[in-house]
Design a protein around this motif. Structure first.
Motif, PDB file in Angstrom:
ATOM      1  N   GLN A  25     -30.837 -23.207 -70.973  1.00  0.00           N
ATOM      2  CA  GLN A  25     -29.931 -23.238 -70.078  1.00  0.00           C
ATOM      3  C   GLN A  25     -29.919 -24.700 -69.430  1.00  0.00           C
ATOM      4  OE1 GLN A  25     -28.316 -19.627 -67.362  1.00  0.00           O
ATOM      5  NE2 GLN A  25     -27.190 -19.882 -69.377  1.00  0.00           N
ATOM      6  N   MET A  26     -31.415 -24.620 -68.767  1.00  0.00           N
ATOM      7  CA  MET A  26     -32.125 -25.329 -68.195  1.00  0.00           C
ATOM      8  C   MET A  26     -32.076 -26.724 -69.079  1.00  0.00           C
ATOM      9  SD  MET A  26     -34.806 -23.811 -65.845  1.00  0.00           S
ATOM     10  CE  MET A  26     -34.905 -21.999 -66.152  1.00  0.00           C
ATOM     11  N   LEU A  27     -32.757 -26.692 -70.236  1.00  0.00           N
ATOM     12  CA  LEU A  27     -33.138 -27.711 -71.152  1.00  0.00           C
ATOM     13  C   LEU A  27     -32.128 -28.420 -71.878  1.00  0.00           C
ATOM     14  CD1 LEU A  27     -36.446 -26.393 -72.978  1.00  0.00           C
ATOM     15  CD2 LEU A  27     -36.362 -27.889 -71.507  1.00  0.00           C
ATOM     16  N   LYS A  28     -30.560 -27.806 -71.690  1.00  0.00           N
ATOM     17  CA  LYS A  28     -29.309 -28.864 -72.084  1.00  0.00           C
ATOM     18  C   LYS A  28     -29.343 -29.422 -71.370  1.00  0.00           C
ATOM     19  CE  LYS A  28     -24.646 -27.595 -73.332  1.00  0.00           C
ATOM     20  NZ  LYS A  28     -23.871 -26.745 -73.795  1.00  0.00           N
ATOM     21  N   GLU A  29     -29.636 -28.594 -69.875  1.00  0.00           N
ATOM     22  CA  GLU A  29     -28.910 -29.953 -68.923  1.00  0.00           C
ATOM     23  C   GLU A  29     -30.152 -31.524 -68.923  1.00  0.00           C
ATOM     24  OE1 GLU A  29     -29.218 -28.300 -65.346  1.00  0.00           O
ATOM     25  OE2 GLU A  29     -27.600 -26.688 -65.683  1.00  0.00           O
TER      26      GLU A  29
END
Length: 549
Positions: free
Chosen positions: A315-319
């Motif tokens: 989720q963090m790396l998608k952002e």
């Protein structure tokens, strides 16, 4: 205090003397050497079923683990402490003209004495209190400590109320086939002998955390490691018409700038912080030179975690990928506008939009759009791809994503985020149950007992800062975290698979008490003798005594 220095140095020298570079025949040699040594001990001659040379399962290579156990006779008890360490090493190419001495500590040290050396290395070499050689620090010195204690209790089982189990595993330096295979052996012995695994003591190396650091560290748990990977598709164009396409390398460069060394992506827990992510590969996937821009690029990063789950990291790396994509497009638009102004060409808006997909989302979309035809095609594609032995698991995953992308109805430029390698889970030891509490207490008592005999501070911390096989003897992740690993690795079930349920089956609290030194994986690899051959075995033994006597 055990008087063990010279015996442990002798065991270390014997182990270092067998070259055991990971993924080579040396891994077979070292396991057989160790098995044969243990087989000479009267205890294992009298109890041959308590010593095994176990070949790894689900492994393309032939290699072995060595397992042995001593049953204490002080009083009946099912409690069992595991001593674990790995036998493989990294390569010896970095020794250059001293390669023939890399696994011969005494000739190596004599040769180094005649070489120009960094000042600290020379001081330590000349002191006589440091021991050099490939694997001396990482981690045959630690295995020697465990081996000494196994032999001691094999000679004195009457001192032990419970069982001491020794596991020397292969392939820690690459893919952890050794420990993952050993889980089956641990389950088998648990069921056959009624073992209750109450603690595991690993003995991987420890090192200074900063220049001038006086501390010697013991770790309660270990860092987790992920390999988030990004397949980046662009829009191909002739280099002479650069603005008519979108170069995926341009996006890849911005993605690396956004993620590498970014302290905002450090997972702080219990006041400890791992190093930030860093790129381990960045390449386009053009097979040969052409005047066209690339169709796709591939980037992956080392990513350490203390408390985050694999699902949270996605989720963090998608952002982060969305930020990077948008930043790249903003810069591209600005440069396109300036080029048009300077060249006198009419400016038109570029069509590209930020687009980031998590692999699981893309796969679901492909199945919905293409059904059984897609699934059947990819099954056959993966089977054929497995025949290419030149592909490691990371490139295998990239090729799978590349093939699946061809089935997308909308193939406008995008970043696809996935995992492409082994997930080494994070481990915490914080006293959540009686076993954890007892191990923490035993460790505290052990340090209190041994510290007065050693001049440097012995300090406990939560997370071993390097990847190690402790990750596969306990599991802090819930089912959702493990599911995210499986569903977002394109190689899962073909080139790569880990049965994390086996880890959950063992799930033993673990600590790391290992040799201290410098330059692991470097030609100056060395361990400090007083700490590694005296303090380490004594602290380890005090923990064993607290738990099993």
């Amino acid at each position: 205090m055990l008087n063990c220095r010279e015996q442990i140095l002798a065991l270390t020298e014997a182990l270092v003397g067998v070259e055991s570079v990971v993924n080579t025949k040396g891994e077979i040699d070292i396991a057989r050497h160790l098995y044969q040594y243990l087989n000479t001990l009267p205890y294992f001659q009298e109890n041959p079923d308590r010593l095994v040379l176990s070949r790894t399962g689900n492994d393309e290579l032939e290699r072995y683990n060595v397992l042995a156990f001593v049953k204490g006779t002080k009083r009946p008890s099912s409690k069992t402490v595991i001593l674990m360490g790995h036998l493989d090493t990294v390569g010896i190419e970095d020794y250059n003209h001293l390669r023939d001495k890399a696994c011969r500590p005494r000739p190596l040290m004599e040769a180094l004495a005649r070489e120009p050396l960094p000042e600290l290395v020379r001081q330590q070499l000349e002191s006589g209190e440091w021991y050099f050689g490939r694997g001396a620090l990482d981690m045959k010195g630690g295995v020697a400590s465990h081996l000494y204690l196994l032999r001691h209790y094999a000679e004195h089982p009457e001192e032990l109320a419970g069982n001491l189990l020794f596991l020397a595993e292969c392939d820690e330096e690459d893919s952890s086939h050794g420990v993952l295979s050993a889980l089956k052996d641990l389950q088998k012995w648990r069921d056959e002998h009624g073992f209750e695994y109450i603690a595991l003591i690993n003995s991987d190396f420890v090192a200074p955390r900063y220049d001038g650091d006086p501390n010697r560290y013991i770790y309660k748990g270990t860092v987790g490691k992920l390999l988030p990977s990004f397949f980046i598709t662009g829009y191909e164009t002739h280099a002479g018409s650069a603005f008519e396409g979108l170069d995926p390398n341009f996006i890849a460069a911005e993605l690396t700038r956004q993620i590498s060394y970014n302290p905002d992506l450090c997972d702080e827990a219990y006041g400890e912080m791992p190093v930030p992510p860093v790129s381990l590969k960045q390449t386009d996937l053009k097979p040969t030179y052409t005047i066209q821009t690339a169709l796709s690029a591939y980037v992956y990063f080392n990513f350490f975690i203390h408390s985050w789950s694999p699902k949270q990291v996605l989720q963090m790396l998608k952002e982060q990928a969305e930020i990077a994509f948008e930043n790249a497009l903003t810069l591209l638009r600005e440069r396109h506008r300036r080029f048009c102004e300077r060249s006198g060409q009419a400016w038109t808006e570029l069509p590209w939009k930020t687009r980031v997909l998590v692999y699981e989302e893309m796969k679901k979309q492909l199945v919905e759009e293409n059904g059984e035809a897609f699934l059947a095609h990819m099954k056959q594609f993966k089977e054929q791809l497995l025949e290419d032995k030149s592909l490691d698991v990371r490139m295998f995953a990239a090729r799978v994503v590349e093939e699946e992308w061809k089935w997308m109805k909308d193939r406008s430029p995008a970043i696809i985020l996935f995992y492409s390698s082994l997930y080494s889970p994070r481990i915490e030891l914080v006293g959540r149950d009686e076993r954890e509490q007892n191990l923490i207490h035993a460790l505290e008592r052990a340090v209190e007992t041994v510290q007065p005999h050693y001049p440097h501070p012995i300090v406990t911390r939560h997370f071993f800062p390097f990847v190690c096989d402790m990750s596969f003897v306990s599991l802090s992740d819930d089912e959702e975290g493990i599911r995210a690993v499986a569903e977002n690795n394109p190689a899962w079930g073909t080139k790569h698979f880990v049965n994390y349920q086996d880890v959950r089956e063992i799930d033993v609290p673990c600590i790391n008490i290992g040799p201290y030194g410098y330059d692991a994986h470097n030609r100056y690899e060395r361990m400090e003798i007083p700490y590694s051959a005296e303090v380490v075995p004594n602290v380890t033994n005090e923990v064993i005594k607290e738990l099993l006597t």
